[in-house]
Design a protein around this motif. Structure first.
Motif, mmCIF file in Angstrom:
data_model
loop_
_atom_site.group_PDB
_atom_site.id
_atom_site.type_symbol
_atom_site.label_atom_id
_atom_site.label_comp_id
_atom_site.label_asym_id
_atom_site.label_seq_id
_atom_site.Cartn_x
_atom_site.Cartn_y
_atom_site.Cartn_z
ATOM 1 N N ILE A 37 0.851 -1.119 0.166
ATOM 2 C CA ILE A 37 -0.072 0.027 0.025
ATOM 3 C C ILE A 37 0.856 1.289 0.004
ATOM 4 C CG2 ILE A 37 -1.847 1.355 1.303
ATOM 5 C CD1 ILE A 37 -2.762 -1.415 2.543
ATOM 6 N N GLU A 38 0.987 1.965 -1.210
ATOM 7 C CA GLU A 38 1.563 3.027 -1.215
ATOM 8 C C GLU A 38 0.975 4.310 -0.657
ATOM 9 O OE1 GLU A 38 0.401 4.385 -5.643
ATOM 10 O OE2 GLU A 38 2.298 3.288 -5.492
ATOM 11 N N PHE A 39 1.826 5.272 -0.130
ATOM 12 C CA PHE A 39 1.220 6.558 0.767
ATOM 13 C C PHE A 39 0.467 6.380 1.892
ATOM 14 C CE2 PHE A 39 1.687 7.567 -3.980
ATOM 15 C CZ PHE A 39 3.009 8.252 -3.880
ATOM 16 N N ALA A 40 0.498 5.079 2.375
ATOM 17 C CA ALA A 40 -0.109 5.004 3.801
ATOM 18 C C ALA A 40 0.362 5.705 4.897
ATOM 19 C CB ALA A 40 -0.183 3.430 4.054
ATOM 20 N N THR A 41 -0.229 6.214 5.765
ATOM 21 C CA THR A 41 0.277 7.270 6.704
ATOM 22 C C THR A 41 0.926 6.424 7.822
ATOM 23 O OG1 THR A 41 -0.988 9.042 6.190
ATOM 24 C CG2 THR A 41 -0.101 9.073 8.237
ATOM 25 N N VAL A 42 2.054 6.642 8.443
ATOM 26 C CA VAL A 42 2.626 6.002 9.597
ATOM 27 C C VAL A 42 3.003 7.021 10.689
ATOM 28 C CG1 VAL A 42 4.383 4.540 10.493
ATOM 29 C CG2 VAL A 42 3.742 4.116 8.255
#
Length: 792
Positions: A37-42
């Motif tokens: 999953i690209e651009f998921a927020t951590v």
């Protein structure tokens, strides 16, 4: 000694341990498909305060790597359309922690099946404004700021994204109480990049206080964003296509951290605006008429770039730098077909006049803002802003006349405008009930318009000195204001006074005609409100306003598209002054909410178009043409009522209605002719919104605008309908839009002017516009729900 050495070692070890950075890395994947999953927020946050420590988004492979020197934290991983995952157990004895694959599960709950209670949007009254608190209505879920605005009483957003307040598009848009590059520019539709969940409230100011510049606008809309704006990389991309030609690609990116917020927008495209027109010019003294039936198409290529940054010096001070560059390349083709009729209505001469225009319009805008929030009170703040803009237009228009009359004409325009605005505002609560505001603004507008008309004689281009000139316009407005307010349940009052000095100079270089105006005015304001109950509130206000003649009605030279019906400016115009009174109430009756407003405006030195005739010679034959010129003609009194109602008891349907009616009295005289008359004007809008299965929304808007009379002109009523269909896909990350403006092609602009010596008819129609768009949001950005068409 050993004890001291032991304590020293522990102290140094503690410093070393505290200063040692811990590295965390991992891979975020879809639980079902196993795809990254690209651009998921951590996000790392403090477990006690829940405040963020640091954060980032995953890369194109779904991976992330971050470092922290914090010793107590938890991790939160999220992405739109997925259930949030939290990790709070870590082996902190290691310097590097590899969390491996972290799975996110898709949120399969359909948005249309969610029931939201207790968090509906509400409207409340303040001293000088109405405040629309944006809740979690299903109608606002995933919507853009433009759609939220369209749900507010008195506010209308048309299918191109143009915002109107009480039917007028002279609306000043603010974000967090100040101008923004996101609200400027014609047709950029940048508000579509702000989503509903970013908005805390919207303030509607129909009768502005002395805090705001006194220039005559229909009001102010202030969008207040939530303080917990989205962290990480967010954005959206949209692609539109339509008939007539309307093709565009837009990209919006935002990267926010605790100390820095970067935002940018890119838009490119091509669009066309065709129209059909007809005019009839009849000389009542000799019975001769000339009819013109034509069409006009404007094609435009556009490129728009916005780049800006917010620098958070600390939690109370922020500096914003932003810039906007836009380039428009225009070509216009117009055909006017003339037929001359004698007194017995027999056709005579026929000729065609073809217009061919090419223009290049580069635009610049740049802005510096500094805001300081004082720690003693949340409303104690200081704001400074400096803005500049530049607009250049270099155009060439060729007119070719063929048929019974023949001629060649060329118009050249070299236009340049520079604007600068410097503003300082200070707000200080003296107590829980008393607040003072003060500030100043200086605005500069510097314009030069070099206009040349050439005619072709025996193959040689010759300048027509009677229609050629350089028009210079320089205006400076200095404003200073102060207000004091008292507010305590259930009522409040606010008084203000603004002083503005205007220095305006216009100069026609070739004719050596200079006009200078230097005047100082005072603009008082008074507002009060009273809350009778949760179901009924009342607000009253008064303000004095000014409407200064703008550049285009002062400039005496215009392109003569229709040579028999022209318009000239008037550099001698004086400003209009308006005293505005208003009483507004809001009722809540079960599932129905209703606003009712009564208002009165008294305007002096009102500016109206006065139509006269003049004789001109075309190929040795004398013909009559009409000339429209703005003049200061008398006074106007307007009495009006406005009602807004909304019914939303059924979850899948919302009905709303806006209606307004105004009665006016006009007293005026021009060159010995009395123009006293009375009349009325009204309009209405009915909106039906339906939420269908499969995440499909349908909206239909019916519009009615009554006919009305002006000084000499009578305008016909208008009836038209707009429709839109929206479909959410990919769990709301993407949206399909279909919009149809003027569904039945019934919107026409028609008018007649009847005077003792002449009669004039005019009509214009743009027709039906259909647009299809696809929008996709990534990061925590959401898909935009309005197509980026140009307003006009």
């Amino acid at each position: 000694m050993k004890k001291i050495l032991y304590l020293t070692c522990l102290f140094l070890l503690g410093i070393f341990a505290h200063g040692q950075e811990l590295e965390l890395r991992g891979l975020v994947v879809d639980k079902t498909t196993g795809q990254p999953i690209e651009f998921a927020t951590v996000l790392l946050a403090d477990p006690e305060t829940k405040k963020p420590i640091t954060g980032l988004t995953t890369d194109l492979d779904g991976r992330f790597k971050m470092t922290t020197d914090a010793t107590d934290f938890f991790m939160e991983i999220s992405f739109i359309g997925y259930i949030k995952t939290t990790i709070d157990q870590f082996d902190k004895t290691k310097k590097r922690i590899d969390l491996g694959s972290i799975t996110l599960e898709q949120d399969v709950q359909n948005l249309s099946e969610v029931t939201v209670t207790g968090e509906k949007s509400t409207t409340e009254f303040k001293l000088d404004k109405r405040v629309f608190n944006v809740g979690k209505d299903l109608s606002s879920a995933g919507a853009s700021a433009l759609e939220v605005l369209n749900n507010i009483p008195s506010v209308t957003v048309d299918i191109e994204g143009a915002v109107s307040l009480r039917g007028s598009q002279g609306v000043q848009m603010l974000i967090n109480g100040k101008p923004s590059v996101l609200t400027s520019g014609d047709g950029t539709n940048a508000l579509g990049t702000i989503t509903a969940d970013m908005i805390e409230k919207i303030e509607v100011i129909t009768n502005p206080s002395a805090k705001y510049e006194a220039a005559g606008t229909s009001g102010i809309l202030n969008i207040v964003l939530k303080k917990d704006e989205k962290q990480g990389l967010n954005g959206s991309v949209t692609l539109n296509t339509g008939i007539p030609d309307n093709h565009s690609l837009g990209l919006s990116l935002n990267r926010r951290s605790e100390k820095l917020n970067l935002f940018s927008q890119i838009g490119i495209g091509r669009r066309s605006f065709p129209s059909d027109n007809r005019s009839l010019n009849r000389n009542l003294e000799n019975g001769v008429s000339v009819e013109n039936i034509g069409d006009h198409t404007k094609n435009e290529k556009f490129y728009n770039f916005i780049l800006g940054a917010d620098f958070f010096l600390n939690e109370n001070n922020v500096i914003t730098l932003s810039g906007n560059y836009a380039l428009e390349q225009e070509d216009e083709i117009g055909n006017n077909n003339y037929t001359e009729y004698d007194a017995s209505n027999q056709a005579g001469n026929r000729w065609t006049r073809v217009e061919d225009t090419e223009a290049t319009n580069p635009k610049w805008q740049y802005e510096l803002q500094y805001k300081s929030d004082f720690t003693d009170h949340e409303d104690h703040d200081l704001l400074f802003s400096a803005m500049g803009s530049s607009f250049v237009k270099d155009s060439e228009t060729n007119f070719t006349t063929t048929g019974d009359r023949q001629a060649l004409e060329r118009n050249l325009t070299d236009f340049g405008e520079n604007e600068y605005t410097f503003k300082l505002d200070y707000t200080r609560p003296l107590s829980e009930t008393y607040t003072i505001e003060t500030g100043a603004q200086y605005a500069i507008n510097d314009v030069s318009n070099d206009y040349e008309v050439l005619t072709n004689t025996d193959g040689n281009w010759v300048t027509d000195s009677n229609q050629t000139n350089v028009f210079n316009y320089d205006q400076g407005v200095l404003g200073v204001y102060g207000t004091v307010g008292f507010e305590k349940d259930p009522w409040g009052i606010k008084l203000g006074l603004r002083m503005e000095n205007t220095n305006l100079e216009t100069y026609l270089e070739t004719d050596d005609v200079r006009n200078v105006q230097d005047y100082t005015d005072f603009f008082p304001s008074a507002h009060t409100s009273y809350k009778f109950s949760e179901e009924l509130s009342l607000q009253a206000g008064y303000s004095r306003r000014i409407s200064r003649p703008h550049l285009w009605i002062l400039n005496p030279f215009f392109v003569q598209r229709d040579i028999l019906n022209i318009r000239r400016g008037n550099p001698n115009l004086l400003p209009e002054y308006t005293d505005s009174y208003e009483v507004t109430s809001i009722f809540k009756l079960g599932d129905v909410s209703m606003n009712l407003a009564a208002f009165h405006r008294y305007t002096t030195d009102i500016i109206e178009d006065v139509v006269t005739t003049e004789e001109i010679v075309i190929e040795g034959e004398t013909v009559t043409r009409t000339v429209s010129t703005p003049e200061n003609v008398g006074t106007a009194k307007t009495y009006g009522l406005e009602m807004n109602a909304k019914y939303s008891a059924i979850r899948w349907m919302t009905l709303s209605m806006d209606a307004n009616y105004g009665y006016f009295e006009r007293d005026g005289e021009y060159e010995g002719q009395v123009f006293d008359f009375t009349g009325n004007r009204g309009g209405g809008r009915f909106i039906a919104k339906f939420k269908l299965p499969a995440d499909i929304d349908v909206e239909a808007t019916g519009n009615y605008r009554s006919g009305y009379r002006e000084l000499q002109e009578v305008r016909e009523p208008q009836y038209f309908m707009d429709m839109g269909v929206r479909k959410k896909i990919l769990k709301g990350k993407a949206i399909l839009n279909l919009s149809i403006r003027d569904v039945f092609a019934s919107r026409k602009f028609e008018s007649t002017t009847s005077q003792p010596t002449f009669y004039l008819e005019n009509s214009r129609q743009r027709g039906r516009f259909v647009t299809f768009g696809v929008s996709f949001g990534f990061g925590k950005g959401e898909a935009m729900e309005f197509s980026g068409q140009k307003r006009f």
